[in-house]
Scaffold this motif. Structure first.
Motif, PDB file in Angstrom:
ATOM      1  N   LYS A 237       0.851  -1.367   0.028  1.00  0.00           N
ATOM      2  CA  LYS A 237      -0.024   0.102   0.041  1.00  0.00           C
ATOM      3  C   LYS A 237       0.782   1.253  -0.232  1.00  0.00           C
ATOM      4  O   LYS A 237       2.196   1.140   0.340  1.00  0.00           O
ATOM      5  CB  LYS A 237      -0.974   0.057   1.349  1.00  0.00           C
ATOM      6  N   ASP A 238       0.206   2.524  -0.232  1.00  0.00           N
ATOM      7  CA  ASP A 238       1.082   3.698  -0.330  1.00  0.00           C
ATOM      8  C   ASP A 238       0.073   4.547   0.638  1.00  0.00           C
ATOM      9  O   ASP A 238      -0.864   5.329   0.039  1.00  0.00           O
ATOM     10  CB  ASP A 238       1.109   4.175  -1.630  1.00  0.00           C
ATOM     11  N   GLY A 239       0.346   4.581   1.942  1.00  0.00           N
ATOM     12  CA  GLY A 239      -0.306   5.504   2.890  1.00  0.00           C
ATOM     13  C   GLY A 239      -1.425   4.727   3.674  1.00  0.00           C
ATOM     14  O   GLY A 239      -1.460   3.356   3.300  1.00  0.00           O
ATOM     15  N   ALA A 240      -2.420   5.329   3.796  1.00  0.00           N
ATOM     16  CA  ALA A 240      -3.567   4.743   4.732  1.00  0.00           C
ATOM     17  C   ALA A 240      -4.494   4.195   3.757  1.00  0.00           C
ATOM     18  O   ALA A 240      -4.804   4.566   2.455  1.00  0.00           O
ATOM     19  CB  ALA A 240      -4.346   6.065   5.340  1.00  0.00           C
ATOM     20  N   VAL A 241      -5.257   3.138   4.304  1.00  0.00           N
ATOM     21  CA  VAL A 241      -6.106   2.357   3.489  1.00  0.00           C
ATOM     22  C   VAL A 241      -7.094   2.115   4.145  1.00  0.00           C
ATOM     23  O   VAL A 241      -7.176   2.022   5.421  1.00  0.00           O
ATOM     24  CB  VAL A 241      -5.404   1.033   2.989  1.00  0.00           C
ATOM     25  N   ASP A 242      -8.449   1.874   3.469  1.00  0.00           N
ATOM     26  CA  ASP A 242      -9.517   1.451   3.994  1.00  0.00           C
ATOM     27  C   ASP A 242      -9.940  -0.037   3.908  1.00  0.00           C
ATOM     28  O   ASP A 242      -9.751  -0.555   2.561  1.00  0.00           O
ATOM     29  CB  ASP A 242     -10.918   2.289   3.544  1.00  0.00           C
ATOM     30  N   ILE A 243     -10.083  -0.972   4.753  1.00  0.00           N
ATOM     31  CA  ILE A 243     -10.385  -2.435   4.623  1.00  0.00           C
ATOM     32  C   ILE A 243     -11.879  -2.842   4.966  1.00  0.00           C
ATOM     33  O   ILE A 243     -12.383  -2.599   6.118  1.00  0.00           O
ATOM     34  CB  ILE A 243      -9.461  -3.358   5.377  1.00  0.00           C
ATOM     35  N   LEU A 272      -6.449   1.828   8.093  1.00  0.00           N
ATOM     36  CA  LEU A 272      -5.169   1.538   8.591  1.00  0.00           C
ATOM     37  C   LEU A 272      -4.124   2.565   8.108  1.00  0.00           C
ATOM     38  O   LEU A 272      -4.204   2.811   6.906  1.00  0.00           O
ATOM     39  CB  LEU A 272      -4.450   0.317   8.139  1.00  0.00           C
ATOM     40  N   PRO A 273      -3.483   3.278   8.819  1.00  0.00           N
ATOM     41  CA  PRO A 273      -2.503   4.304   8.453  1.00  0.00           C
ATOM     42  C   PRO A 273      -1.538   3.947   7.447  1.00  0.00           C
ATOM     43  O   PRO A 273      -1.081   2.787   7.520  1.00  0.00           O
ATOM     44  CB  PRO A 273      -1.777   4.872   9.515  1.00  0.00           C
TER      45      PRO A 273
END
Length: 273
Positions: A237-243, A272-273
């Motif tokens: 990932k590249d930065g924050a993600v929503d799961i 997640l950041p």
């Protein structure tokens, strides 16, 4: 012995049927039926139709049509022998032909010989009206059968089209309003160093679960699929993600050196950041 007309008239009156009712049922004019009951067979019609009318009328009155027709032929032959000129013309020259075999049969069984009408076909006893009615009946049956078969195929095609269109509907679960987990997931024991990098993300399924991972910076979909028990997915990932997931009890997330398990079951979302 009763004549043909007397037998027909007696049968009709015994059934309580008027001439008009008999004419409507047999499609034979009432005046012709009256002539037949009066034994006046010299009305203006070809002999073929007279025989057909007499047989139809007898059949309608539940009498033996063949017996009535035989008696009519015998009466016709008797009239020709009574003195009508040369061979008796009954709306067409009637020629009486007798072979030796016919004469023998006449002696043994009282046969009256064979009558043939010049200019008529060999099928004098055929009834055009009844044959035409049979053909019309079978034609109608055929048309009804073809129409019914066509309708069944059309209905079958419509049902198949409806079922086929239903297959195109996405079977993805509805994640439009997931429950967002505001508290961090429960950390577990440290994991291997190969996932220690904050940009590495690992998803582990302990049961069937649908997962959607979307990157916040550019809304890119990093992963979207249904995971089965024991399946593992590694993502970068590249930065924050929503799961987003449908069964929180069936998924474990490893990120930043920690193993996270959602604190609630069912559909939810983790950031997640």
């Amino acid at each position: 012995m009763q004549s043909i007309g007397e037998r027909l008239e007696e049968a009709r009156k015994r059934k309580g049927i008027s001439l008009r009712e008999a004419a409507e049922a047999t499609k034979i004019r009432s005046d012709f039926l009256g002539y037949i009951e009066q034994n006046k067979f010299d009305f203006d019609l070809p002999e073929l139709y007279k025989r057909g009318f007499i047989k139809n009328y007898a059949r309608y009155l539940k009498l033996d049509p063949e017996k009535i027709a035989t008696d009519y032929n015998a009466q016709l032959l008797s009239n020709t022998r009574g003195g009508k000129k040369g061979g008796a013309e009954l709306f067409g020259q009637i020629e009486i032909k007798k072979s030796a075999a016919a004469e023998d049969a006449q002696t043994d069984s009282g046969s009256y010989g064979r009558i043939s009408t010049q200019g008529s076909s060999s099928h004098n006893d055929e009834e055009p009206t009844e044959e035409d009615a049979d053909k019309t009946f079978y034609l109608k049956i055929g048309l009804v059968f073809v129409g019914t078969l066509t309708l069944v195929f059309v209905i079958f095609g419509l049902i198949k089209a409806i079922l086929s269109s239903g297959d195109d509907i996405s079977d993805e679960p509805d994640l439009s309003t997931p429950t967002e987990i505001t508290q961090p997931a429960e950390p577990t024991a440290p994991v291997n160093t190969d996932v220690a990098n904050n940009n590495e993300l690992k998803l582990v399924a302990s049961g069937t679960v649908y997962v959607l991972v979307k990157q916040q910076s550019d809304n890119a979909i990093l992963y979207r699929d249904t995971m089965s028990e024991g399946q593992t997915v590694n993502l970068t990932k590249d930065g924050a993600v929503d799961i987003l997931f449908t069964a929180g009890e069936n998924i474990t997330i490893e990120s930043g050196g920690e193993r996270l398990r959602p604190s609630s079951s069912g559909t939810a979302k983790i950031t997640l950041p």
